[in-house]
Design a protein around this motif. Sequence first.
Motif, short mmCIF file in Angstrom:
data_model
loop_
_atom_site.label_atom_id
_atom_site.label_comp_id
_atom_site.label_asym_id
_atom_site.label_seq_id
_atom_site.Cartn_x
_atom_site.Cartn_y
_atom_site.Cartn_z
N VAL A 1 -7.68 -1.49 1.44
CA VAL A 1 -7.05 -2.80 1.56
C VAL A 1 -7.94 -3.87 0.94
O VAL A 1 -7.49 -4.71 0.14
CB VAL A 1 -6.77 -3.13 3.04
N TYR B 1 -6.11 9.77 11.31
CA TYR B 1 -6.66 8.57 10.70
C TYR B 1 -7.84 8.87 9.79
O TYR B 1 -7.94 8.34 8.68
CB TYR B 1 -7.08 7.57 11.78
N ILE C 1 -1.01 -1.59 6.24
CA ILE C 1 -1.43 -0.22 6.58
C ILE C 1 -1.16 0.06 8.06
O ILE C 1 -1.90 0.79 8.72
CB ILE C 1 -2.91 0.06 6.23
N HIS D 1 0.85 -1.19 0.00
CA HIS D 1 0.00 0.00 0.00
C HIS D 1 0.88 1.24 0.00
O HIS D 1 2.07 1.18 0.33
CB HIS D 1 -0.91 0.03 1.23
N ASN E 1 8.11 3.80 8.77
CA ASN E 1 6.93 4.19 9.55
C ASN E 1 7.25 5.41 10.41
O ASN E 1 6.50 6.39 10.43
CB ASN E 1 6.48 3.05 10.45
N THR F 1 -4.69 6.28 2.14
CA THR F 1 -4.21 4.95 1.77
C THR F 1 -4.56 4.69 0.31
O THR F 1 -5.74 4.75 -0.05
CB THR F 1 -4.83 3.85 2.65
N THR F 2 -3.55 4.45 -0.51
CA THR F 2 -3.78 4.23 -1.94
C THR F 2 -2.91 3.08 -2.42
O THR F 2 -2.15 2.49 -1.65
CB THR F 2 -3.43 5.49 -2.76
N HIS G 1 5.77 3.76 0.83
CA HIS G 1 5.06 2.53 0.52
C HIS G 1 5.40 1.52 1.59
O HIS G 1 6.53 1.46 2.10
CB HIS G 1 5.42 2.00 -0.88
N ARG H 1 -3.92 -4.11 9.76
CA ARG H 1 -2.54 -4.40 9.32
C ARG H 1 -2.47 -5.71 8.53
O ARG H 1 -1.66 -5.84 7.62
CB ARG H 1 -1.63 -4.47 10.54
N HIS I 1 -9.56 3.46 4.86
CA HIS I 1 -8.28 2.74 4.83
C HIS I 1 -8.51 1.24 4.65
O HIS I 1 -7.88 0.59 3.82
CB HIS I 1 -7.50 2.99 6.12
N ALA J 1 -1.19 3.91 9.04
CA ALA J 1 -2.48 4.53 9.35
C ALA J 1 -3.06 3.93 10.63
O ALA J 1 -3.62 4.65 11.47
CB ALA J 1 -3.45 4.34 8.19
N GLN K 1 1.01 5.12 1.68
CA GLN K 1 0.44 6.02 2.70
C GLN K 1 0.93 7.43 2.42
O GLN K 1 2.13 7.66 2.16
CB GLN K 1 0.85 5.58 4.09
#
Length: 461
Positions: free
Chosen positions: A403, A318, A291, A154, A275, A324-325, A287, A380, A399, A294, A156
């Motif tokens: 996913v 959040y 996730i 993902h 992170n 989130t893409t 990347h 996650r 988010h 987030a 972020q």
Amino acid sequence: MKFKAIRTLAVAVAAAIGVMYAAAPAMAQEKLTVWWVKGFYKSEDDALNEAIRKFEAKTGVKVELSQYAVQDMIPKTVAALDSGTPPDVAYADSYDVQVAGKWASEGKLEDLSDILNPMKAAFAPTTIETAYLYSDKAKKKSYYAFPLKQQTMHVQIWGDMLEQAGFKQSDIPDTWKEYWSFWCDKVQPAYRKASGSRGFGIGMPMGVESTDSFQSFLTFIDAYNVKLVDDDGKLLVDDPKVKEGLVAALKDYTDPYIKGCTPPSSTTWKDPDNNVAFHNKTTVMTHNFTISIAAKWYEDSINPTLTPEQRAAGKKAYEELILTTGFPKKPDGTTMKYRAAIKVGVIFTDSKNKARAKEFVSFLLQEENLQPYVEGALGRWFPVTTAGQKSPFWQADRHRKAVYNQFMDGTVPFEFTKNYKFTVLNNENVWAKAMSRVVNDGWTPEKATDEMIARIKQVAG
């Protein structure tokens, strides 16, 4: 007199019996040794502990749980295997990509077909297949591991940093070259000018000790449609088109560092570091193979030990600020199809209580136990079961929906599912070593790729 004698004898016998039982050890409670990776969130560990509590209540077996950090799990497990004292059940987030296939080939893993075959229909496509491994000792493939959860790639993004740079989400290009140029050549200078800070457009994991670095790089080679092995596990790296794709992927991956668009420390990052850089707003985007970035802010929003202000900041990040893409389209213009890593646990052939170990695994994989554990990770991990994937949890916010949508578009497996020796290459991180050759040693992507291919052939050929 006769009654008195009988009573005296009875007292003596009772005393003798008491002495006998006092001298004998009490019957020990049956135990099951479980080693498990430490959860990313408290709710994840809480769900695991609740499943263990239920298992103990049902069976009367005492579960001795030991939890370790992800980077410690493989060294500790290898040491236990070498000494002949492995745990009965073990799980780590890194077993699948780094050791499970090797252990299966060496005959170190117990065949779990008797517990997995009856529940095969519960698993979603391209999940349980990862646990179907080859044993060179048994000369057969079988289920030498159990699937637990899965992850994929993902992106972020800090939406507020993007906005401060003068852009919005709709400005982000969907084409490959333009996408990476956007963050490096447009967003970074604009953000630095607007904020007066030395922020970076991209967080590019490149550390040799980071699984993020090879998972991200392998996504880049997927963008170039590179196939390193065929369905039978035979290497394809001698194909000139494969080398061409690897060179292009390596160049694209290292260019942001060379251009100064990812932090200089990227080359030494371990798994948490991209992170941390994102959380500290050192990077506008990164990347990541979950996730978790987030989800950290979501956990902050519900953490009762934080102040109301901290919880409010978590909620805002959040629900409003973090995006989130997925990746842009491939260089050839087609849509990305992401690889999924299915996380697996194992029972060892040298485990002391294999019958109870299988009972525990079967119990944990029941939906009422597995679903709370997977969802306890706050998005996650994604479920490996069809029922788990249909849970309302995955429609609860943007988010998790992102996913869900990526997985529903279909995923592809890692090379190690066809040739287990790629777990050795992942463990060595030949991919990040090639990056280091380019950015630290000044090698061309072509030269670094030649060295990488030579090592792939040496290990996996």
